[in-house]
Design an enzyme around this catalytic site. Sequence first.
Site, short mmCIF file in Angstrom:
data_model
loop_
_atom_site.label_atom_id
_atom_site.label_comp_id
_atom_site.label_asym_id
_atom_site.label_seq_id
_atom_site.Cartn_x
_atom_site.Cartn_y
_atom_site.Cartn_z
N GLN A 177 0.86 -1.20 0.00
CA GLN A 177 0.00 0.00 0.00
C GLN A 177 0.89 1.25 0.00
O GLN A 177 0.39 2.36 -0.08
CB GLN A 177 -0.90 0.01 1.25
N HIS B 200 -1.36 1.54 -4.37
CA HIS B 200 -1.74 2.95 -4.24
C HIS B 200 -0.84 3.87 -5.06
O HIS B 200 -0.74 5.06 -4.78
CB HIS B 200 -1.72 3.36 -2.76
N ASN C 30 2.33 -6.54 13.36
CA ASN C 30 1.91 -5.15 13.44
C ASN C 30 2.05 -4.63 14.86
O ASN C 30 1.75 -5.37 15.81
CB ASN C 30 0.46 -4.98 12.96
N1 APR Z 1 6.67 -2.13 13.30
C1 APR Z 1 5.45 -2.73 13.31
N2 APR Z 1 4.27 -2.07 13.09
C2 APR Z 1 4.34 -0.73 12.90
C3 APR Z 1 5.57 -0.03 12.89
C4 APR Z 1 6.76 -0.79 13.10
N3 APR Z 1 7.97 -0.22 13.09
N4 APR Z 1 5.30 1.29 12.68
C5 APR Z 1 3.96 1.41 12.58
N5 APR Z 1 3.38 0.20 12.71
C6 APR Z 1 1.95 -0.12 12.58
C7 APR Z 1 1.03 0.86 13.26
O1 APR Z 1 0.75 0.45 14.58
C8 APR Z 1 -0.22 0.81 12.36
O2 APR Z 1 -1.20 -0.08 12.89
O3 APR Z 1 1.67 -0.04 11.20
C9 APR Z 1 0.29 0.26 11.03
C10 APR Z 1 0.16 1.26 9.90
O4 APR Z 1 -1.22 1.44 9.66
P1 APR Z 1 -1.71 2.74 8.87
O5 APR Z 1 -1.02 3.92 9.38
O6 APR Z 1 -3.23 2.68 8.86
O7 APR Z 1 -1.17 2.51 7.39
P2 APR Z 1 -1.73 1.54 6.29
O8 APR Z 1 -2.38 0.32 6.88
O9 APR Z 1 -0.65 1.29 5.32
O10 APR Z 1 -2.86 2.47 5.60
C11 APR Z 1 -3.40 2.02 4.36
O11 APR Z 1 -4.49 4.18 4.08
O12 APR Z 1 -4.55 6.46 4.15
C12 APR Z 1 -4.36 5.37 3.33
O13 APR Z 1 -3.11 5.52 1.36
C13 APR Z 1 -2.99 5.37 2.74
O14 APR Z 1 -1.77 3.41 1.99
C14 APR Z 1 -2.43 4.00 3.11
C15 APR Z 1 -3.65 3.22 3.49
#
Ligand code: APR
Length: 238
Positions: A96, A114, A206
């Site tokens: 993503q 994306h 996660n």
């Molecule tokens: N190790 C493990 N997990 C992590 C770390 C890490 N170092 N850093 C962050 N996280 C986890 C966070 O706890 C969070 O639950 O990664 C997750 C990221 O989730 P989001 O911020 O929601 O990102 P994502 O799932 O990729 O969002 C999907 O939403 O807004 C749109 O286009 C955007 O591609 C994105 C999509």
Amino acid sequence: MLHKLLKESVYTVVLTGAGMSTESGLSDFRSFQKGLWKHKNPQQIASTYALQHNRTEFIDFYKMRIAALQNCEPHQGHHILAKWEEEGNIQSIITQNVDGFHHQAGSKRVAELHGTLRHIRCQRCHTQYENNLYLLNQYECKCGGFLRPSVVLFGETLPYEAIIEAEKESNQADLFIVLGSSLQVAPANHFPIEAKHTGAKLVIINMEPTDFDEEADIVIQGRQIGEVLKEVDEALHC
Ligand code: APR
């Protein structure tokens, strides 16, 4: 144990989210602490509506993200995934993320659901340019059209090829690993379940809980992805 599942699996697919790149220095979107969307509404900034009606904030948001990208690079986790593809331990990545770090680390089979922030394109003639034009405050194509990032905005459809590829890979997987995604955005959050329902083992790594943890065979929570992948890589090669 994940390294055992990797050794036993014939076809492993990895789905990455923004949490895959926080150890490279990029913010994610929904972390409890400081995700980008913590105090902003993505629909007002990263959407077709903002592109038309809130262009100043749209440009500022993507200028900030392109600038952040210039000072960051793939971390050990990206390089381990590229190595595992080379060794045949994983077959492909669905991401993503728009940072391009998987390609930069050497991964070959990557479906970018994306789009990518690596370049910008003209809204009118679709000519592609390097993303640093935004940092030079240049937003206009030679044809006069507006230059926008080659990412999928809220309100747009995802790239057809990437979706078809992700569908195919998810259905072929006998092991599906989610790395750093809250799994709150469709259709990306459908792929782990599709894989599970076609018989794959599901692993979710996660920092925070996700709504899909109950479906998973292994959940690794509260730990940095880079560290976890390093440990699994060591166990794979001992
Ligand atoms: N190790 C493990 N997990 C992590 C770390 C890490 N170092 N850093 C962050 N996280 C986890 C966070 O706890 C969070 O639950 O990664 C997750 C990221 O989730 P989001 O911020 O929601 O990102 P994502 O799932 O990729 O969002 C999907 O939403 O807004 C749109 O286009 C955007 O591609 C994105 C999509």
